[in-house]
Design a protein around this motif. Structure first.
Motif, PDB file in Angstrom:
ATOM      1  N   ARG A 251       0.834  -1.203   0.000  1.00  0.00           N
ATOM      2  CA  ARG A 251       0.000   0.000   0.000  1.00  0.00           C
ATOM      3  C   ARG A 251       0.872   1.257   0.000  1.00  0.00           C
ATOM      4  NH1 ARG A 251      -3.499  -1.484   3.289  1.00  0.00           N
ATOM      5  NH2 ARG A 251      -2.375  -1.035   5.211  1.00  0.00           N
ATOM      6  N   MET A 252       1.932   1.255   0.806  1.00  0.00           N
ATOM      7  CA  MET A 252       2.837   2.399   0.856  1.00  0.00           C
ATOM      8  C   MET A 252       3.442   2.663  -0.521  1.00  0.00           C
ATOM      9  SD  MET A 252       6.417   2.915   2.939  1.00  0.00           S
ATOM     10  CE  MET A 252       7.206   1.641   1.962  1.00  0.00           C
ATOM     11  N   MET A 253       3.827   1.589  -1.205  1.00  0.00           N
ATOM     12  CA  MET A 253       4.422   1.766  -2.522  1.00  0.00           C
ATOM     13  C   MET A 253       3.406   2.322  -3.522  1.00  0.00           C
ATOM     14  SD  MET A 253       6.981  -1.481  -2.597  1.00  0.00           S
ATOM     15  CE  MET A 253       7.729  -1.018  -4.145  1.00  0.00           C
ATOM     16  N   ARG A 254       2.186   1.823  -3.482  1.00  0.00           N
ATOM     17  CA  ARG A 254       1.146   2.362  -4.368  1.00  0.00           C
ATOM     18  C   ARG A 254       0.889   3.835  -4.043  1.00  0.00           C
ATOM     19  NH1 ARG A 254      -0.976  -2.834  -3.619  1.00  0.00           N
ATOM     20  NH2 ARG A 254      -2.278  -2.109  -1.901  1.00  0.00           N
ATOM     21  N   ASP A 255       0.928   4.185  -2.764  1.00  0.00           N
ATOM     22  CA  ASP A 255       0.687   5.570  -2.344  1.00  0.00           C
ATOM     23  C   ASP A 255       1.798   6.520  -2.780  1.00  0.00           C
ATOM     24  OD1 ASP A 255      -1.671   4.728  -1.180  1.00  0.00           O
ATOM     25  OD2 ASP A 255      -0.905   4.785   0.879  1.00  0.00           O
TER      26      ASP A 255
ATOM     27  N   GLY B  22      21.273  15.187 -11.564  1.00  0.00           N
ATOM     28  CA  GLY B  22      20.480  16.182 -10.853  1.00  0.00           C
ATOM     29  C   GLY B  22      19.061  15.700 -10.601  1.00  0.00           C
ATOM     30  N   ALA B  23      18.447  15.110 -11.598  1.00  0.00           N
ATOM     31  CA  ALA B  23      17.088  14.585 -11.447  1.00  0.00           C
ATOM     32  C   ALA B  23      17.076  13.397 -10.493  1.00  0.00           C
ATOM     33  CB  ALA B  23      16.516  14.195 -12.803  1.00  0.00           C
ATOM     34  N   ARG B  24      18.097  12.568 -10.578  1.00  0.00           N
ATOM     35  CA  ARG B  24      18.184  11.415  -9.673  1.00  0.00           C
ATOM     36  C   ARG B  24      18.332  11.891  -8.230  1.00  0.00           C
ATOM     37  NH1 ARG B  24      22.407   6.658 -10.979  1.00  0.00           N
ATOM     38  NH2 ARG B  24      23.905   8.346 -10.788  1.00  0.00           N
ATOM     39  N   PHE B  25      19.174  12.891  -8.000  1.00  0.00           N
ATOM     40  CA  PHE B  25      19.365  13.433  -6.658  1.00  0.00           C
ATOM     41  C   PHE B  25      18.070  14.073  -6.145  1.00  0.00           C
ATOM     42  CE2 PHE B  25      20.640  16.820  -3.703  1.00  0.00           C
ATOM     43  CZ  PHE B  25      21.281  16.041  -2.752  1.00  0.00           C
ATOM     44  N   ALA B  26      17.348  14.778  -7.028  1.00  0.00           N
ATOM     45  CA  ALA B  26      16.084  15.392  -6.634  1.00  0.00           C
ATOM     46  C   ALA B  26      15.092  14.327  -6.167  1.00  0.00           C
ATOM     47  CB  ALA B  26      15.504  16.203  -7.792  1.00  0.00           C
ATOM     48  N   HIS B  27      15.071  13.186  -6.830  1.00  0.00           N
ATOM     49  CA  HIS B  27      14.189  12.090  -6.419  1.00  0.00           C
ATOM     50  C   HIS B  27      14.620  11.540  -5.055  1.00  0.00           C
ATOM     51  CE1 HIS B  27      11.579   8.579  -6.844  1.00  0.00           C
ATOM     52  NE2 HIS B  27      12.610   7.830  -6.515  1.00  0.00           N
ATOM     53  N   LEU B  28      15.914  11.375  -4.877  1.00  0.00           N
ATOM     54  CA  LEU B  28      16.436  10.834  -3.611  1.00  0.00           C
ATOM     55  C   LEU B  28      16.173  11.749  -2.424  1.00  0.00           C
ATOM     56  CD1 LEU B  28      19.871   9.386  -4.749  1.00  0.00           C
ATOM     57  CD2 LEU B  28      17.955   8.093  -3.769  1.00  0.00           C
ATOM     58  N   THR B  29      16.035  13.026  -2.670  1.00  0.00           N
ATOM     59  CA  THR B  29      15.822  13.994  -1.584  1.00  0.00           C
ATOM     60  C   THR B  29      14.421  14.596  -1.612  1.00  0.00           C
ATOM     61  OG1 THR B  29      16.750  15.785  -2.929  1.00  0.00           O
ATOM     62  CG2 THR B  29      18.277  14.574  -1.484  1.00  0.00           C
ATOM     63  N   GLY B  30      13.546  14.018  -2.424  1.00  0.00           N
ATOM     64  CA  GLY B  30      12.213  14.568  -2.616  1.00  0.00           C
ATOM     65  C   GLY B  30      11.200  14.140  -1.567  1.00  0.00           C
TER      66      GLY B  30
ATOM     67  N   LEU C 244      11.580  10.229 -15.116  1.00  0.00           N
ATOM     68  CA  LEU C 244      11.021   9.910 -16.427  1.00  0.00           C
ATOM     69  C   LEU C 244      10.144   8.664 -16.393  1.00  0.00           C
ATOM     70  CD1 LEU C 244      14.184  10.688 -18.567  1.00  0.00           C
ATOM     71  CD2 LEU C 244      12.249  12.192 -18.006  1.00  0.00           C
ATOM     72  N   ALA C 245      10.492   7.713 -15.558  1.00  0.00           N
ATOM     73  CA  ALA C 245       9.679   6.503 -15.372  1.00  0.00           C
ATOM     74  C   ALA C 245       9.975   5.957 -13.990  1.00  0.00           C
ATOM     75  CB  ALA C 245       9.996   5.453 -16.430  1.00  0.00           C
ATOM     76  N   TRP C 246       8.964   5.390 -13.361  1.00  0.00           N
ATOM     77  CA  TRP C 246       9.099   4.834 -12.011  1.00  0.00           C
ATOM     78  C   TRP C 246       8.210   3.614 -11.923  1.00  0.00           C
ATOM     79  CZ3 TRP C 246       5.512   4.195  -7.983  1.00  0.00           C
ATOM     80  CH2 TRP C 246       6.048   3.946  -6.720  1.00  0.00           C
TER      81      TRP C 246
ATOM     82  N   VAL D  19       5.549  10.673  -7.017  1.00  0.00           N
ATOM     83  CA  VAL D  19       6.479  10.547  -8.143  1.00  0.00           C
ATOM     84  C   VAL D  19       5.945  11.300  -9.356  1.00  0.00           C
ATOM     85  CG1 VAL D  19       7.572   8.932  -9.744  1.00  0.00           C
ATOM     86  CG2 VAL D  19       7.398   8.347  -7.335  1.00  0.00           C
ATOM     87  N   ASP D  20       4.632  11.249  -9.550  1.00  0.00           N
ATOM     88  CA  ASP D  20       4.038  11.943 -10.700  1.00  0.00           C
ATOM     89  C   ASP D  20       4.329  13.439 -10.687  1.00  0.00           C
ATOM     90  OD1 ASP D  20       3.000   9.580 -11.700  1.00  0.00           O
ATOM     91  OD2 ASP D  20       0.985   9.915 -10.901  1.00  0.00           O
TER      92      ASP D  20
END
Length: 102
Positions: free
Chosen positions: A22-26, A60-68, A38-40, A31-32
């Motif tokens: 459930r956490m993963m679906r949430d 940069g985009a990867r780091f933004a995801h890691l710290t988002g 670009l894809a998850w 991510v959207d």
């Protein structure tokens, strides 16, 4: 162009498998909102093993995801559901293809 990725395998604590799923679906709405992701994909490999795979154009985009929002909003909750801290694997994408179906 996709050049960077993250693979994050996760193991649910016994009895917490449904909550991890459930956490993963949430996480999808979070991510959207990430322009650089670009894809998850959230995956389940067996009853207690899960993972995510995401791709990015650059570091940069990867780091933004890691710290988002996902680590900020789901981090503490997630750790209570998992058998330990997740391993984050930074991957360089060599080549790939993707198609969108109608």
């Amino acid at each position: 162009m996709v050049s960077k990725a993250l693979w994050v395998p996760l193991e649910a604590k016994p009895g917490k498998e449904a909550e991890v799923a459930r956490m993963m679906r949430d996480c999808q709405p979070l991510v959207d909102k990430e322009a650089g992701t670009l894809a998850w994909f959230a995956n389940q490999y067996d009853e207690s093993h899960f993972g995510t795979f995401a791709v990015f154009a650059d570091n940069g985009a990867r780091f933004a995801h890691l710290t988002g929002q996902i680590p900020r909003e789901r981090g503490m909750t997630g750790l209570s559901l998992l058998g330990g801290a997740p391993e984050v694997h930074m991957v360089d994408v060599m080549v790939g293809t993707a198609r969108q179906r109608d």
